[in-house]
Design an enzyme around this catalytic site. Structure first.
Site, PDB file in Angstrom:
ATOM      1  N   GLU A   1       0.865  -1.237  -0.265  1.00 25.80           N
ATOM      2  CA  GLU A   1      -0.111   0.028  -0.060  1.00 25.80           C
ATOM      3  C   GLU A   1       0.940   1.156  -0.059  1.00 25.80           C
ATOM      4  O   GLU A   1       0.457   2.341   0.317  1.00 25.80           O
ATOM      5  CB  GLU A   1      -0.957  -0.058   1.042  1.00 25.80           C
TER       6      GLU A   1
ATOM      7  N   SER B   1       9.116  -4.335   2.232  1.00 28.19           N
ATOM      8  CA  SER B   1       7.794  -5.303   2.382  1.00 28.19           C
ATOM      9  C   SER B   1       7.583  -5.956   0.974  1.00 28.19           C
ATOM     10  O   SER B   1       8.340  -6.766   0.498  1.00 28.19           O
ATOM     11  CB  SER B   1       6.692  -3.964   2.810  1.00 28.19           C
TER      12      SER B   1
ATOM     13  N   ASP C   1       8.712  -8.818  13.645  1.00 28.79           N
ATOM     14  CA  ASP C   1       7.805  -8.333  12.340  1.00 28.79           C
ATOM     15  C   ASP C   1       6.763  -9.258  12.571  1.00 28.79           C
ATOM     16  O   ASP C   1       6.713 -10.636  12.654  1.00 28.79           O
ATOM     17  CB  ASP C   1       8.692  -8.518  10.942  1.00 28.79           C
TER      18      ASP C   1
ATOM     19  N   HIS D   1       8.285  -4.621  11.119  1.00 25.75           N
ATOM     20  CA  HIS D   1       8.094  -4.571  10.015  1.00 25.75           C
ATOM     21  C   HIS D   1       8.698  -3.459   8.967  1.00 25.75           C
ATOM     22  O   HIS D   1       8.596  -2.285   9.295  1.00 25.75           O
ATOM     23  CB  HIS D   1       6.589  -4.814   9.559  1.00 25.75           C
TER      24      HIS D   1
END
Length: 357
Positions: A150, A219, A302, A331
């Site tokens: 995102e 990510s 994470d 993360h």
């Protein structure tokens, strides 16, 4: 009224991310304090963006370019984080996203070093990136920068200075399912096709050394980068931070919000279609083809991509590797950027033989 649990999920997982990306603490607090309804997330954050956008436009009018760049990149970040999870409100999401893109575009020529918006043809559409080159270096090496699920090129901008200061050009790109491309091009597992188009285009410019190309991803971008390196041998070095080895393997443990964001950006109608697309994002049987040097980072804390994924990637690659598990990192290690950002930038500069400052 009880607060919508999605607000707590996003703040719990991403508060350090907001800070390290460049969101001012005061704006974060003003946007989230007392926030109870999920539908209010976007307008609350966008209102903070409007303040910085006006300051930036006023600075342009006054001839204060550096101030304009600072205000407008902050505005772009606030608009981005306003819309980044707002898939239930597609019209507001897209409108706010375009405000983020426009603010960052306005900032580019006033940055030091300045930047330019680059359009790359891809499968009948276009993907966009923001290129910046270190000052005083002719034909520098270039690092392609891949954001996460995102995230966007406007967010990953925060990593650029570390590479620019070490003599490398930076090229954050919105790939399929990301940023500007998310409306026309769905998420895809064969990301090597995207990076091939990017490098093909960069080679036509004549102002970059495309014999020294690196790739950097965080990510979901931490999957895209090694996936591309496995097939695109023009990549000379790869950094992968908190990337999944096999994205769909922990499907049942993913949050409903994460699944829905992936569904929308996969252009899927159902969760079954979403999972089918997710299964294409895998390095199984592929990672062994990575022969360039690779720097693999994971956060020991994470909750989204467990560190076992990094160890699995490291075990499969065929080239030189560095593995860094930051035991107290979350993360992307947003809570411990000082244990990741300088180290990966130094390593990339060494691999690409950059002119380190």
């Amino acid at each position: 009224m009880a607060r919508d649990p999605r607000i707590d999920i996003v703040i719990r997982n991403f508060r350090p991310r907001f800070m390290t990306s460049g969101v001012p603490l005061a704006d974060f607090e003003d946007a989230t304090d007392g926030l109870e309804r999920w539908e209010d997330w976007l307008p609350r954050w966008a209102a903070r963006g409007e303040i910085h956008e006006k300051l930036g436009r006023d600075a342009i009018a006054a001839g204060n370019g550096l101030s304009a760049a600072g205000h407008l990149t902050t505005a772009a970040l606030l608009y981005h984080f306003a819309k980044f999870m707002a898939v239930e409100f597609p019209d507001q999401m897209r409108e706010t996203h375009m405000r983020a893109v426009e603010c960052h575009r306005l900032a580019l020529p006033f940055m030091r070093p300045p930047g330019e918006r680059v359009a790359i043809p891809f499968e009948g559409k276009e993907i966009f990136g923001n290129l910046r080159k270190p000052e005083g270096i002719e034909n520098p090496p270039v690092v392609i920068m891949q954001p996460g699920l995102e995230a966007t090129k406007e967010e990953i901008f925060g990593y650029c200075d570390g590479f620019l200061d070490r003599g490398m050009a930076t090229f954050p790109v919105d790939g399929p399912g990301q940023g500007e491309a998310e409306y026309d091009l769905p998420i895809r597992g064969d990301y090597e096709t995207v990076v091939k188009a990017i490098i093909d285009h960069l080679e036509t410019r004549g102002d970059l050394d495309c014999d020294r190309v690196g790739i950097f991803g965080v990510s979901l971008g931490g999957y895209y980068a090694p996936r591309a390196a496995a097939f695109e041998k023009r990549i000379k070095a790869c950094v992968a931070i908190s990337g999944a080895f096999d994205w769909a393997a922990n499907w049942e443990k993913k949050s409903d919000l994460n699944k829905e964001v992936f569904r929308i950006r996969s252009h899927a109608k159902t969760l079954e279609e979403t999972l089918a697309n997710g299964k294409t994002l895998t390095l199984v049987g592929v990672a062994k083809n990575i022969t360039c040097p690779i720097y693999i980072v994971a956060g020991g804390l994470d909750r989204i991509t467990p560190p076992e994924e990094a160890n699995r990637l490291a075990a499969e690659v065929s080239g030189p590797k560095v593995v860094s598990v930051v035991e107290d990192g979350n993360h992307v290690c947003h809570n411990r950027p000082y244990k990741v950002r300088p180290q990966t930038a130094d390593w990339m500069a060494e691999q690409l033989m950059a002119s380190v400052g």
